[in-house]
Design a protein around this motif. Structure first.
Motif, PDB file in Angstrom:
ATOM      1  N   PRO A   8      38.992  17.932   3.232  1.00 34.34           N
ATOM      2  CA  PRO A   8      39.415  18.176   4.615  1.00 34.34           C
ATOM      3  C   PRO A   8      40.107  16.928   5.163  1.00 34.34           C
ATOM      4  N   CYS A   9      41.218  17.131   5.833  1.00 38.55           N
ATOM      5  CA  CYS A   9      42.009  15.992   6.306  1.00 38.55           C
ATOM      6  C   CYS A   9      41.488  15.504   7.655  1.00 38.55           C
ATOM      7  N   GLU A  10      40.903  14.311   7.638  1.00 37.15           N
ATOM      8  CA  GLU A  10      40.523  13.657   8.881  1.00 37.15           C
ATOM      9  C   GLU A  10      41.737  12.983   9.515  1.00 37.15           C
ATOM     10  N   SER A  11      42.483  12.282   8.693  1.00 35.44           N
ATOM     11  CA  SER A  11      43.755  11.675   9.078  1.00 35.44           C
ATOM     12  C   SER A  11      44.477  11.363   7.792  1.00 35.44           C
ATOM     13  N   TYR A  12      45.802  11.275   7.850  1.00 34.41           N
ATOM     14  CA  TYR A  12      46.541  10.895   6.650  1.00 34.41           C
ATOM     15  C   TYR A  12      46.038   9.562   6.104  1.00 34.41           C
ATOM     16  N   ALA A  13      45.886   8.575   6.981  1.00 35.03           N
ATOM     17  CA  ALA A  13      45.537   7.228   6.542  1.00 35.03           C
ATOM     18  C   ALA A  13      44.217   7.214   5.773  1.00 35.03           C
ATOM     19  N   GLN A  14      43.231   7.959   6.251  1.00 33.80           N
ATOM     20  CA  GLN A  14      41.919   7.947   5.600  1.00 33.80           C
ATOM     21  C   GLN A  14      41.868   8.872   4.387  1.00 33.80           C
ATOM     22  N   THR A  15      42.322  10.101   4.563  1.00 32.44           N
ATOM     23  CA  THR A  15      42.072  11.125   3.544  1.00 32.44           C
ATOM     24  C   THR A  15      43.009  10.995   2.354  1.00 32.44           C
ATOM     25  N   VAL A  16      44.256  10.610   2.571  1.00 30.18           N
ATOM     26  CA  VAL A  16      45.174  10.456   1.445  1.00 30.18           C
ATOM     27  C   VAL A  16      44.646   9.394   0.483  1.00 30.18           C
ATOM     28  N   ARG A  17      44.195   8.277   1.017  1.00 26.39           N
ATOM     29  CA  ARG A  17      43.686   7.222   0.126  1.00 26.39           C
ATOM     30  C   ARG A  17      42.417   7.670  -0.592  1.00 26.39           C
ATOM     31  N   ARG A  18      41.534   8.350   0.131  1.00 25.53           N
ATOM     32  CA  ARG A  18      40.296   8.788  -0.506  1.00 25.53           C
ATOM     33  C   ARG A  18      40.578   9.824  -1.597  1.00 25.53           C
ATOM     34  N   ALA A  19      41.476  10.758  -1.331  1.00 25.99           N
ATOM     35  CA  ALA A  19      41.829  11.761  -2.344  1.00 25.99           C
ATOM     36  C   ALA A  19      42.497  11.113  -3.547  1.00 25.99           C
ATOM     37  N   PHE A  20      43.385  10.163  -3.284  1.00 28.43           N
ATOM     38  CA  PHE A  20      44.068   9.446  -4.362  1.00 28.43           C
ATOM     39  C   PHE A  20      43.060   8.764  -5.285  1.00 28.43           C
ATOM     40  N   GLU A  21      42.095   8.111  -4.722  1.00 32.26           N
ATOM     41  CA  GLU A  21      41.125   7.364  -5.525  1.00 32.26           C
ATOM     42  C   GLU A  21      40.138   8.292  -6.227  1.00 32.26           C
ATOM     43  N   GLN A  22      39.683   9.326  -5.535  1.00 36.57           N
ATOM     44  CA  GLN A  22      38.709  10.231  -6.150  1.00 36.57           C
ATOM     45  C   GLN A  22      39.310  11.033  -7.293  1.00 36.57           C
TER      46      GLN A  22
END
Length: 250
Positions: A8-22
């Motif tokens: 779920p997208c909280e914000s681009y800044a937070q979620t894009v990085r978390r998805a990228f790393e996971q």
């Protein structure tokens, strides 16, 4: 196929990085000296038809947390009346490139190389930009249905690499792909396919890739993965489409 991370997208800044790393994005970058970001800038329409520059900015930040390799944003628009440089300007990518200190590359006019692939029936030989073969390709599509391909995701996003000098075949700059859309996408991805994908599925266009109704409710997700087929199958599911019935996803 490898795992697709859907958050779920909280914000681009937070979620894009978390998805990228996971989803293993840092591993996908390993060993590459250069990174190529491939948004979907099919024409001059704003998000959700095209990739939002803020999403691309978040991808740049996520990548730079793991590598100092130079980054290029590359696209070859399909717009019949505009050149890619015009699309970059209209959609805010020239300003993004300046702020983030990255290069822009027009794939429609980049130096080409000719390659042949046994077993490809639609394109036994293709002309493609040299940049497709000496960069780590990170695809940044948006979640959309498509009038001919059913789903336009990360695999279809690779059509931006096809030069109009060889694949125009009509008014649209990549119209030759319309003759056998599913077969063309399959063959193209045997030549050039993303090493990693971050998909903006926050909104979703339900039926049509150039407009039409948005998903209701909006999807609200970010997808990430190293397997483009798996990402697009997951994306089809978010649109309520059975991927078994989509030629290039079977």
């Amino acid at each position: 196929m490898s795992e697709v991370v859907t958050l779920p997208c909280e914000s681009y800044a937070q979620t894009v990085r978390r998805a990228f790393e996971q989803a293993g994005g840092p591993d996908a970058l390993a060993g590459f000296a250069r990174i190529l970001l491939k948004p979907n800038l099919v024409n001059a329409s704003p998000f959700p038809v095209t990739t939002h520059p803020a999403f691309t900015a978040a991808a740049i930040d996520a990548i730079r947390a793991h590598t100092d390799a130079p980054i290029t944003i590359a696209e070859g628009t399909g717009d019949r009346d505009k050149e890619t440089d015009e699309i970059f300007a209209v959609l805010g990518y020239q300003e993004l490139a300046r702020c983030k200190d990255v290069d822009l590359l027009d794939l429609n006019h980049a130096p080409l190389v000719e390659i042949s692939k046994p077993g490809c029936t639609v394109f036994p030989t293709m002309w493609l930009p040299e940049a497709a073969f000496d960069h780590c390709i990170v695809s940044l599509p948006v979640l959309k249905g498509h009038s001919m391909a059913a789903v336009t995701g990360t695999m279809k996003n690779m059509i931006g690499f096809a030069p109009p000098s060889h694949y125009q075949g009509g008014g649209w700059k990549k119209a030759l792909f319309h003759r056998d859309m599913h077969g063309s996408i399959r063959d193209l991805n045997r030549y050039v396919t993303p090493h990693f994908t971050l998909m903006d599925a926050t909104v979703g266009l339900k039926d049509y890739h150039l407009g039409g109704p948005r998903c209701c409710p909006e999807v609200g997700m970010i997808l990430a993965g190293a397997d483009p087929l798996a990402v697009d199958r997951a994306a089809a599911g978010l649109l309520g489409i059975d991927w078994h019935g989509v030629g290039h996803l079977r």
